[in-house]
Design an enzyme around this catalytic site. Structure first.
Site, short mmCIF file in Angstrom:
data_model
loop_
_atom_site.label_atom_id
_atom_site.label_comp_id
_atom_site.label_asym_id
_atom_site.label_seq_id
_atom_site.Cartn_x
_atom_site.Cartn_y
_atom_site.Cartn_z
N ASN A 158 13.45 -5.02 7.69
CA ASN A 158 12.09 -4.82 8.22
C ASN A 158 11.04 -5.65 7.49
OD1 ASN A 158 12.69 -3.03 6.02
ND2 ASN A 158 10.83 -1.88 6.50
N GLU A 256 16.20 3.16 -2.62
CA GLU A 256 14.98 3.48 -1.87
C GLU A 256 15.39 3.65 -0.42
OE1 GLU A 256 12.46 3.37 0.74
OE2 GLU A 256 12.02 1.28 0.20
N CYS A 289 9.44 2.12 6.31
CA CYS A 289 10.00 3.34 5.74
C CYS A 289 8.92 4.31 5.29
CB CYS A 289 10.91 2.99 4.56
SG CYS A 289 10.10 2.06 3.24
N GLU A 461 11.08 2.01 -9.24
CA GLU A 461 10.88 0.63 -9.67
C GLU A 461 9.39 0.32 -9.58
OE1 GLU A 461 13.69 -2.35 -8.27
OE2 GLU A 461 15.03 -0.77 -7.60
#
Length: 487
Positions: A158, A256, A289, A461
């Site tokens: 994406n 993630e 997301c 992160e």
């Protein structure tokens, strides 16, 4: 396309892997198709365990010298890569738009500049990464960051290059070597990144790029005993497979994953701002997301909010992402379009009402959609659609708003619209999310930690947290006695 070179809007892209500082072809290929019109962009080398092993071997061989390279020199090369990205910004923007269908204007103005910034930020952060010293009964403790070793980085489709460099930049800055595996639906800009890094003087084997389909190459990478770190952005099912694969070697993971984030709109919110925030969730055709796909609106303003939302959303222009006037581009792949449509059709069959959209627009696009009359335990509320589909539910109390917001297996992000500072503090303290935005959305500072809770991920992160993950932390304890005078 000739041999292993394809041309995308005038930009030449090599379709082979980049391993050990040279191009490597596979015996088999896969077809990369543009989501804009279904045209073939290239035949990409289809890697297997063979190429995975070659790439990890190259990364392992290059690691000692790169780890021993001074911080200043590593930072210099990362800045040189950023310079190369900026010089080729237009090439990168055009190729990525053709490859993943996101807006060209966004790639030009935001995404590709952010790619360069990723390298610059972690280069500069490396130079300010200080050891922490403290004393224990006269003994000195010094905490430092040692490079971990070869890292496997698996990235999504994406935001291909931006999310790849969000991982590549800190891994390289930390002194690690990298094997990057981009998504098969958007592989091209990773190949260009290899060219840019090589031109910037990155030594052979420090960055390797392997192409391929999912488990065909992914399992070989994530189960390799010489891999010291794995960072993955993608779906929960794939993450579970990666975790199982990495378990045999106890390889540390950063994951993630998906989200089903809420946008809570209270009656005291600036309604125009709240509507703008809600409509913004259609960005990148909903393939984000972090998108707040569950609109939770306080009952007294729900009718007016919905009216304004429908009016604003109806004005969005969907079409060719290369057109400056386009607001929403195509869905990445026909399989993803079918998945989105399936979610909506099942929701409507279960009693949901589409007040906006609810249908395909041809064979490449899905209309921006808002569904109401949805149950909290329904599939459309609980599962990630990853398309331009929002749901709207109402609440009557702050307690109910928080309960609805937290009632999924995810916890990636949340957005809150309110005019009351004290309410914002109360609610954000109770939301399960890695990131909470108050009266704003998608404001990202690279100094901040990023990641998700629950099924939205493992670890963080960003800033120093990236170095904590990509390094082995070492504490050296030194006694004040026992020294000999060599003077």
């Amino acid at each position: 396309m000739t041999d292993h070179l394809t041309t995308v809007a005038g930009v030449a892209v090599d379709t082979r892997h980049w391993i050990g500082g040279r191009r490597v072809a596979s015996t088999d290929t896969f077809t990369d198709v543009s989501p804009i019109d279904g045209s073939t962009l290239g035949e990409i080398s289809r890697g297997t365990g063979t190429e995975a092993a070659q790439a990890v071997a190259a990364a392992k061989a290059a690691f000692p010298a790169w780890a021993a390279t001074s911080r200043a020199e590593r930072a210099r090369i990362l800045h040189a890569i950023a310079d190369g990205v900026e010089k080729r910004l237009e090439d990168l923007a055009v190729v990525e738009t053709h490859d993943n269908g996101a807006l060209l204007r966004s790639h030009r103005r935001g995404v590709m500049p952010r790619v360069a910034h990723n390298f610059r930020f972690f280069a500069d952060r490396l130079l300010t990464l200080d050891h922490e010293d403290f004393e224990t009964r006269g003994h000195t403790n010094r905490v430092g960051w040692d490079p971990a070793g070869p890292c496997v980085l698996i990235t999504p489709w994406n935001a291909p290059l931006m999310l790849a460099t969000w991982k590549v930049a800190p891994a390289l800055a930390a002194g690690n070597t990298v094997v990057l595996k981009p998504a098969e639906w958007s592989p091209l800009t990773a190949s260009l990144l290899a060219d840019i890094a090589a031109a910037a003087g990155l030594p052979a084997g420090v960055l390797n790029v392997v192409q391929g389909y999912g488990a065909e190459i992914g399992d070989a990478l994530t189960s390799h005993p010489d891999v010291r770190r794995i960072s993955f952005t993608g779906s929960v099912p794939t993450a579970k497979r990666i975790a199982a694969s990495a378990a045999a070697n106890l390889t540390p993971l950063s994951l993630e994953l998906g989200g089903k984030s809420p946008l809570l709109v209270f009656a005291d919110a600036d309604l125009d701002l709240a509507v703008d925030l809600a409509v913004e969730q259609y960005d990148n055709a909903g393939q984000v997301c972090l998108a707040a796909t569950r609109l939770l609106v306080e009952e007294p303003i729900a009718e007016e909010f919905t009216r304004r939302f429908v009016e604003k959303a109806s004005g969005l222009r969907q079409g060719d992402p290369r057109d400056e006037a386009t607001d929403i581009g195509p869905t990445i792949h026909p399989r993803q379009l079918e998945k989105i449509d399936g979610f909506v059709r099942r929701a409507i069959a279960a009693g949901a009402r589409a007040v906006v959209g609810g249908h395909r627009e041809g064979d490449r696009y899905y209309a921006p959609t808002l569904l109401t009359e949805v149950a909290q335990d329904s599939e459309i509320v609980q599962e990630e659609v990853f398309g331009p589909v929002l749901t709207l539910q109402t609440f009557t109390t702050e307690e109910e708003a928080v309960r609805l917001a937290d009632d999924t297996r995810f916890g990636l992000a949340a957005t809150l619209a309110t005019g009351d500072r004290e309410r914002a503090e109360r609610v954000t303290a109770r939301l399960v999310a890695g990131t909470v935005w108050v009266n704003c959305f998608f404001v990202r500072d690279l100094r901040a930690p990023f990641g998700g809770s629950r099924h939205s991920g493992v670890g963080r992160e960003g800033g120093t947290w990236s170095f904590d993950f990509y390094c082995d932390l070492k504490n050296t304890v030194t006694a004040p006695k026992g020294w000999k005078d060599h003077g």
